[in-house]
Design a protein around this motif. Structure first.
Motif, PDB file in Angstrom:
ATOM      1  N   THR A  67       0.787  -1.225   0.000  1.00  0.00           N
ATOM      2  CA  THR A  67       0.000   0.000   0.000  1.00  0.00           C
ATOM      3  C   THR A  67       0.825   1.283   0.000  1.00  0.00           C
ATOM      4  O   THR A  67       0.286   2.339  -0.288  1.00  0.00           O
ATOM      5  CB  THR A  67      -0.940   0.022   1.217  1.00  0.00           C
ATOM      6  OG1 THR A  67      -0.174  -0.175   2.404  1.00  0.00           O
ATOM      7  CG2 THR A  67      -1.994  -1.054   1.125  1.00  0.00           C
ATOM      8  N   PHE A  68       2.107   1.203   0.337  1.00  0.00           N
ATOM      9  CA  PHE A  68       2.962   2.392   0.408  1.00  0.00           C
ATOM     10  C   PHE A  68       4.268   2.160  -0.337  1.00  0.00           C
ATOM     11  O   PHE A  68       4.765   1.038  -0.394  1.00  0.00           O
ATOM     12  CB  PHE A  68       3.319   2.738   1.862  1.00  0.00           C
ATOM     13  CG  PHE A  68       2.168   3.218   2.687  1.00  0.00           C
ATOM     14  CD1 PHE A  68       1.727   4.520   2.587  1.00  0.00           C
ATOM     15  CD2 PHE A  68       1.531   2.363   3.566  1.00  0.00           C
ATOM     16  CE1 PHE A  68       0.672   4.967   3.355  1.00  0.00           C
ATOM     17  CE2 PHE A  68       0.470   2.793   4.334  1.00  0.00           C
ATOM     18  CZ  PHE A  68       0.037   4.098   4.232  1.00  0.00           C
ATOM     19  N   LEU A 127       3.289  -2.614  -5.519  1.00  0.00           N
ATOM     20  CA  LEU A 127       2.685  -1.350  -5.924  1.00  0.00           C
ATOM     21  C   LEU A 127       2.159  -1.410  -7.354  1.00  0.00           C
ATOM     22  O   LEU A 127       1.111  -0.842  -7.661  1.00  0.00           O
ATOM     23  CB  LEU A 127       3.687  -0.205  -5.769  1.00  0.00           C
ATOM     24  CG  LEU A 127       3.990   0.206  -4.338  1.00  0.00           C
ATOM     25  CD1 LEU A 127       5.055   1.290  -4.314  1.00  0.00           C
ATOM     26  CD2 LEU A 127       2.742   0.662  -3.620  1.00  0.00           C
ATOM     27  N   VAL A 128       2.879  -2.104  -8.220  1.00  0.00           N
ATOM     28  CA  VAL A 128       2.399  -2.269  -9.595  1.00  0.00           C
ATOM     29  C   VAL A 128       1.116  -3.103  -9.599  1.00  0.00           C
ATOM     30  O   VAL A 128       0.175  -2.817 -10.340  1.00  0.00           O
ATOM     31  CB  VAL A 128       3.490  -2.906 -10.484  1.00  0.00           C
ATOM     32  CG1 VAL A 128       2.943  -3.334 -11.818  1.00  0.00           C
ATOM     33  CG2 VAL A 128       4.636  -1.920 -10.675  1.00  0.00           C
ATOM     34  N   LYS A 129       1.057  -4.099  -8.728  1.00  0.00           N
ATOM     35  CA  LYS A 129      -0.164  -4.909  -8.614  1.00  0.00           C
ATOM     36  C   LYS A 129      -1.334  -4.033  -8.173  1.00  0.00           C
ATOM     37  O   LYS A 129      -2.440  -4.144  -8.703  1.00  0.00           O
ATOM     38  CB  LYS A 129       0.055  -6.046  -7.620  1.00  0.00           C
ATOM     39  CG  LYS A 129      -1.158  -6.912  -7.429  1.00  0.00           C
ATOM     40  CD  LYS A 129      -0.911  -7.987  -6.403  1.00  0.00           C
ATOM     41  CE  LYS A 129      -2.179  -8.785  -6.152  1.00  0.00           C
ATOM     42  NZ  LYS A 129      -2.019  -9.754  -5.078  1.00  0.00           N
ATOM     43  N   LEU A 130      -1.098  -3.156  -7.208  1.00  0.00           N
ATOM     44  CA  LEU A 130      -2.147  -2.248  -6.754  1.00  0.00           C
ATOM     45  C   LEU A 130      -2.584  -1.319  -7.887  1.00  0.00           C
ATOM     46  O   LEU A 130      -3.776  -1.081  -8.084  1.00  0.00           O
ATOM     47  CB  LEU A 130      -1.669  -1.428  -5.556  1.00  0.00           C
ATOM     48  CG  LEU A 130      -2.654  -0.404  -5.009  1.00  0.00           C
ATOM     49  CD1 LEU A 130      -3.891  -1.090  -4.445  1.00  0.00           C
ATOM     50  CD2 LEU A 130      -1.995   0.447  -3.946  1.00  0.00           C
ATOM     51  N   ALA A 131      -1.608  -0.814  -8.636  1.00  0.00           N
ATOM     52  CA  ALA A 131      -1.946   0.064  -9.757  1.00  0.00           C
ATOM     53  C   ALA A 131      -2.790  -0.678 -10.784  1.00  0.00           C
ATOM     54  O   ALA A 131      -3.723  -0.111 -11.367  1.00  0.00           O
ATOM     55  CB  ALA A 131      -0.673   0.601 -10.405  1.00  0.00           C
ATOM     56  N   TRP A 132      -2.492  -1.946 -10.999  1.00  0.00           N
ATOM     57  CA  TRP A 132      -3.279  -2.726 -11.966  1.00  0.00           C
ATOM     58  C   TRP A 132      -4.704  -2.940 -11.445  1.00  0.00           C
ATOM     59  O   TRP A 132      -5.650  -2.962 -12.218  1.00  0.00           O
ATOM     60  CB  TRP A 132      -2.599  -4.056 -12.233  1.00  0.00           C
ATOM     61  CG  TRP A 132      -3.310  -4.835 -13.277  1.00  0.00           C
ATOM     62  CD1 TRP A 132      -4.025  -5.968 -13.103  1.00  0.00           C
ATOM     63  CD2 TRP A 132      -3.398  -4.523 -14.663  1.00  0.00           C
ATOM     64  NE1 TRP A 132      -4.555  -6.391 -14.283  1.00  0.00           N
ATOM     65  CE2 TRP A 132      -4.178  -5.519 -15.275  1.00  0.00           C
ATOM     66  CE3 TRP A 132      -2.895  -3.493 -15.455  1.00  0.00           C
ATOM     67  CZ2 TRP A 132      -4.471  -5.516 -16.624  1.00  0.00           C
ATOM     68  CZ3 TRP A 132      -3.183  -3.496 -16.804  1.00  0.00           C
ATOM     69  CH2 TRP A 132      -3.958  -4.497 -17.367  1.00  0.00           C
ATOM     70  N   LEU A 133      -4.876  -3.094 -10.144  1.00  0.00           N
ATOM     71  CA  LEU A 133      -6.211  -3.257  -9.580  1.00  0.00           C
ATOM     72  C   LEU A 133      -7.044  -1.982  -9.724  1.00  0.00           C
ATOM     73  O   LEU A 133      -8.268  -2.033  -9.809  1.00  0.00           O
ATOM     74  CB  LEU A 133      -6.121  -3.639  -8.102  1.00  0.00           C
ATOM     75  CG  LEU A 133      -5.665  -5.052  -7.802  1.00  0.00           C
ATOM     76  CD1 LEU A 133      -5.482  -5.236  -6.295  1.00  0.00           C
ATOM     77  CD2 LEU A 133      -6.641  -6.065  -8.330  1.00  0.00           C
ATOM     78  N   VAL A 134      -6.355  -0.844  -9.734  1.00  0.00           N
ATOM     79  CA  VAL A 134      -7.049   0.431  -9.852  1.00  0.00           C
ATOM     80  C   VAL A 134      -7.465   0.700 -11.299  1.00  0.00           C
ATOM     81  O   VAL A 134      -8.234   1.611 -11.572  1.00  0.00           O
ATOM     82  CB  VAL A 134      -6.160   1.573  -9.295  1.00  0.00           C
ATOM     83  CG1 VAL A 134      -6.795   2.920  -9.471  1.00  0.00           C
ATOM     84  CG2 VAL A 134      -5.870   1.331  -7.824  1.00  0.00           C
ATOM     85  N   ALA A 135      -7.005  -0.131 -12.213  1.00  0.00           N
ATOM     86  CA  ALA A 135      -7.339   0.047 -13.632  1.00  0.00           C
ATOM     87  C   ALA A 135      -8.852   0.194 -13.792  1.00  0.00           C
ATOM     88  O   ALA A 135      -9.625  -0.468 -13.119  1.00  0.00           O
ATOM     89  CB  ALA A 135      -6.830  -1.142 -14.443  1.00  0.00           C
TER      90      ALA A 135
END
Length: 171
Positions: A67-68, A127-135
């Motif tokens: 998350t950070f 963080l890249v995984k989180l960014a992909w979830l925000v897609a």
């Protein structure tokens, strides 16, 4: 409407960062050191230390890393604590002989190494995984609130890399 305090903590991680993020993530180092202190009193084999490092020590910061964007200083310290425990399990600090470079020990097991993970690399992947979830293709209340918080538009994947990296740094 209630407001959150500046030092609010959720699942062990601070919700709001101060001007010195390295101090905000010091708790990860302290938590790892506490675990290592308990393990130092035991006579552990190489296999036992490897198992503890991969299953516990490297799993402690997972939620926070997902998350950070943890500062490199903190990641290096976490790696340093783990490295010292690997080579000298009875010592808390000091000099030691490293028979193999840490970078080599962090190579995959199929290459003949131990498969340890470097903290900053894991942080970037999560963080890249989180960014992909925000897609934008995923619709849920959680994703909608994350998109609103970080002002993610529908064309974020087509943005130039500098903007995307800055966006990942803000997550």
């Amino acid at each position: 409407m209630k407001s959150l305090e500046k030092n609010a903590i959720y699942l062990g991680a601070s919700l709001f960062l101060s001007k010195t993020p390295s101090k905000d993530f010091k708790f990860l180092e302290e938590k790892l050191e506490t675990k290592l202190m308990g393990w130092r009193s035991r006579c552990l084999s190489w296999a036992g230390r490897s198992t503890l490092i991969t299953s516990v020590a490297q799993a402690i910061p997972n939620y926070t890393m997902s998350t950070f964007n943890i500062p490199a200083k903190n990641c290096d310290k976490i790696d340093s604590l783990t490295r010292i425990f690997w080579w000298t399990p009875k010592e808390k600090e000091g000099r030691f002989i490293a028979w193999k470079a840490w970078d080599k020990l962090c190579c995959p097991k199929y290459e003949g190494d131990l498969g340890f993970k470097q903290t900053k690399d894991v942080n970037n992947v999560l963080l890249v995984k989180l960014a992909w979830l925000v897609a934008p293709s995923r619709d849920s209340l959680c994703m909608d609130s994350l998109r609103a918080k970080y002002k993610v538009k529908h064309d974020w994947l087509q943005k130039e890399p500098q903007r995307l990296l800055r966006l990942l740094g803000e997550l």
